[in-house]
Scaffold this motif. Structure first.
Motif, short mmCIF file in Angstrom:
data_model
loop_
_atom_site.label_atom_id
_atom_site.label_comp_id
_atom_site.label_asym_id
_atom_site.label_seq_id
_atom_site.Cartn_x
_atom_site.Cartn_y
_atom_site.Cartn_z
N ALA A 289 14.55 3.43 48.91
CA ALA A 289 15.09 4.79 48.84
C ALA A 289 14.37 5.70 49.81
O ALA A 289 14.96 6.58 50.42
CB ALA A 289 14.97 5.32 47.42
N ALA A 290 13.07 5.48 49.95
CA ALA A 290 12.31 6.31 50.89
C ALA A 290 12.79 6.10 52.31
O ALA A 290 12.94 7.04 53.08
CB ALA A 290 10.82 5.97 50.78
N ARG A 291 13.06 4.84 52.67
CA ARG A 291 13.56 4.59 54.02
C ARG A 291 14.92 5.22 54.22
O ARG A 291 15.24 5.73 55.28
CB ARG A 291 13.63 3.07 54.26
N THR A 292 15.73 5.18 53.16
CA THR A 292 17.07 5.75 53.25
C THR A 292 17.00 7.26 53.50
O THR A 292 17.68 7.80 54.36
CB THR A 292 17.84 5.47 51.96
N PHE A 293 16.16 7.96 52.71
CA PHE A 293 16.06 9.40 52.89
C PHE A 293 15.44 9.75 54.22
O PHE A 293 15.77 10.76 54.83
CB PHE A 293 15.24 10.03 51.74
N ALA A 294 14.52 8.91 54.71
CA ALA A 294 13.91 9.18 56.01
C ALA A 294 14.95 9.09 57.11
O ALA A 294 14.90 9.81 58.09
CB ALA A 294 12.77 8.19 56.28
N ALA A 295 15.94 8.18 56.94
CA ALA A 295 17.00 8.04 57.93
C ALA A 295 18.03 9.14 57.80
O ALA A 295 18.70 9.49 58.76
CB ALA A 295 17.67 6.68 57.80
N LEU B 158 13.96 10.08 39.68
CA LEU B 158 14.72 8.92 40.10
C LEU B 158 15.48 9.22 41.38
O LEU B 158 16.16 10.24 41.47
CB LEU B 158 15.74 8.53 39.00
N PRO B 159 15.37 8.36 42.40
CA PRO B 159 16.16 8.56 43.61
C PRO B 159 17.60 8.15 43.38
O PRO B 159 17.87 7.23 42.60
CB PRO B 159 15.48 7.64 44.63
N PRO B 160 18.56 8.80 44.05
CA PRO B 160 19.96 8.35 43.94
C PRO B 160 20.09 6.91 44.42
O PRO B 160 19.39 6.48 45.33
CB PRO B 160 20.70 9.33 44.87
N LYS B 161 20.98 6.17 43.80
CA LYS B 161 21.19 4.79 44.20
C LYS B 161 21.80 4.75 45.60
O LYS B 161 22.70 5.51 45.92
CB LYS B 161 22.09 4.07 43.20
N GLU B 162 21.30 3.83 46.43
CA GLU B 162 21.67 3.80 47.83
C GLU B 162 23.18 3.69 48.04
O GLU B 162 23.72 4.24 48.99
CB GLU B 162 20.98 2.64 48.53
N ARG B 163 23.85 2.97 47.18
CA ARG B 163 25.28 2.75 47.37
C ARG B 163 26.13 3.89 46.82
O ARG B 163 27.35 3.82 46.89
CB ARG B 163 25.70 1.44 46.70
N PHE C 264 23.47 11.32 65.98
CA PHE C 264 23.89 11.27 64.59
C PHE C 264 23.05 10.25 63.82
O PHE C 264 22.76 9.16 64.33
CB PHE C 264 25.37 10.86 64.48
N VAL C 265 22.69 10.61 62.60
CA VAL C 265 22.03 9.70 61.67
C VAL C 265 22.82 9.78 60.37
O VAL C 265 22.87 10.82 59.73
CB VAL C 265 20.56 10.09 61.44
N ALA C 266 23.44 8.66 60.00
CA ALA C 266 24.29 8.65 58.80
C ALA C 266 23.87 7.51 57.88
O ALA C 266 23.50 6.42 58.33
CB ALA C 266 25.75 8.49 59.18
N HIS C 267 23.93 7.79 56.59
CA HIS C 267 23.77 6.78 55.55
C HIS C 267 25.11 6.71 54.83
O HIS C 267 25.55 7.71 54.24
CB HIS C 267 22.66 7.18 54.58
N VAL C 268 25.77 5.58 54.91
CA VAL C 268 27.10 5.42 54.33
C VAL C 268 27.00 4.49 53.12
O VAL C 268 26.85 3.28 53.26
CB VAL C 268 28.10 4.86 55.36
N GLY C 269 27.08 5.07 51.94
CA GLY C 269 27.05 4.28 50.72
C GLY C 269 28.42 3.91 50.23
O GLY C 269 28.58 2.94 49.48
N SER C 270 29.43 4.66 50.64
CA SER C 270 30.81 4.39 50.22
C SER C 270 31.37 3.19 50.97
O SER C 270 30.92 2.85 52.07
CB SER C 270 31.70 5.61 50.48
N THR D 71 29.08 -4.14 54.72
CA THR D 71 27.68 -3.82 54.40
C THR D 71 27.58 -2.48 53.69
O THR D 71 28.16 -1.49 54.14
CB THR D 71 26.84 -3.77 55.69
N ARG D 72 26.85 -2.47 52.58
CA ARG D 72 26.59 -1.24 51.86
C ARG D 72 25.17 -1.27 51.32
O ARG D 72 24.78 -2.24 50.70
CB ARG D 72 27.58 -1.07 50.71
N PRO D 73 24.39 -0.19 51.58
CA PRO D 73 24.75 0.95 52.43
C PRO D 73 24.66 0.59 53.91
O PRO D 73 23.96 -0.36 54.29
CB PRO D 73 23.70 1.99 52.05
N LEU D 74 25.36 1.35 54.73
CA LEU D 74 25.37 1.15 56.17
C LEU D 74 24.58 2.29 56.82
O LEU D 74 24.82 3.46 56.53
CB LEU D 74 26.81 1.15 56.69
#
Length: 261
Positions: free
Chosen positions: A6-12, A127-132, A161-167, A195-198
């Protein structure tokens, strides 16, 4: 963050073929390094927001991701909720940010307002939001001139652009720019992926899209759905600039603000 992923996800993550008279698709180029010359804001005083006793008894906790603007005086007057593990706690994160104080971001020693994402921890064991389960979009200027770093009108010709796509985006997605007058232009097409998350990080040439001053909305879209959104401000002059941060902005956490104690 309590989990490395989750930390890597929020950093991105405080991550476009129609309109505006352009018939050719923009050219994607390798992602640029974070904005050289921009010194980001630093947290100097965390806003304390105690939770109601019933929330404390229920041990409610959440990491809340917000998009904020840190003004030149170090205050936070603009916040926008992106996602929260426990949405009920989002208002407490907003108040905590509004009560916090930062050093001003600077460019060449000059204070500048900065827009970026910030993750606020509310409660004892957030609790961090779930990546997906969430989608985020950040954008910043990767030009190398002084004027483009300040995001001045007529100087910006590319965005990173930096995007995290969980959908799920089996049919693909796109990043679409919406100009102040309402015209739209696709800046980046994202192919469908199982792939999720992307994670997406790409620098795109924008041509003369940002020639005029104003607030440009950027949407991450999949079909008719808008998954995430952010804003890029193109300023008429240095005094009105709001620069998009290249990295997430530090935010108050449970050990500093004391919510839930």
């Amino acid at each position: 963050m309590r989990r490395a992923a989750a930390a890597r996800t929020f950093a991105a993550s405080v991550a476009i073929a129609v309109g505006l008279g352009c018939s050719s698709a923009p050219t994607a180029t390798p992602a640029a390094a974070p904005c050289a010359g921009l010194v980001p804001p630093q947290l100097v005083a965390s806003g304390t927001v105690p939770l109601p006793p019933t929330y404390v008894s229920a041990r409610l906790a959440s990491d809340v991701l917000e998009e904020i603007v840190v003004e030149t005086d170090g205050s936070v007057k603009q916040t926008r909720l992106i996602t929260a593990a426990v949405p009920l706690l989002a208002p407490f994160a907003q108040v905590s940010l509004e009560k916090s104080r930062y050093t001003a971001a600077t460019i060449d020693g000059h204070p500048v307002a900065v827009r970026g994402s910030a993750t606020v921890s509310v409660g004892i064991r957030p609790l961090p939001p779930k990546e997906r389960e969430y989608d985020t979009l950040r954008a910043f200027v990767s030009g190398n001139s002084r004027e483009s770093l300040w995001q001045l009108a007529g100087s910006v010709d590319r965005l990173t652009f930096v995007a995290h796509v969980g959908s799920e985006i089996a049919s693909g997605a796109a990043i679409v720019a919406v100009a102040p007058g309402g015209g739209e232009r696709t800046l980046l097409t994202i192919p469908g992926s199982p792939t999720r998350p992307l994670e997406v990080r790409e620098t795109v040439k924008t041509g003369r899209l940002f020639e005029s001053a104003g607030d440009y909305r950027l949407d991450l879209r999949a079909g008719s759905r808008t998954l995430a959104t952010t804003t890029v401000t193109i300023a008429a002059g240095f005094e009105s600039a709001i620069v998009n941060a290249c990295e997430p902005i530090p935010a108050p956490g449970p050990n500093k603000t004391g919510p839930g104690k």
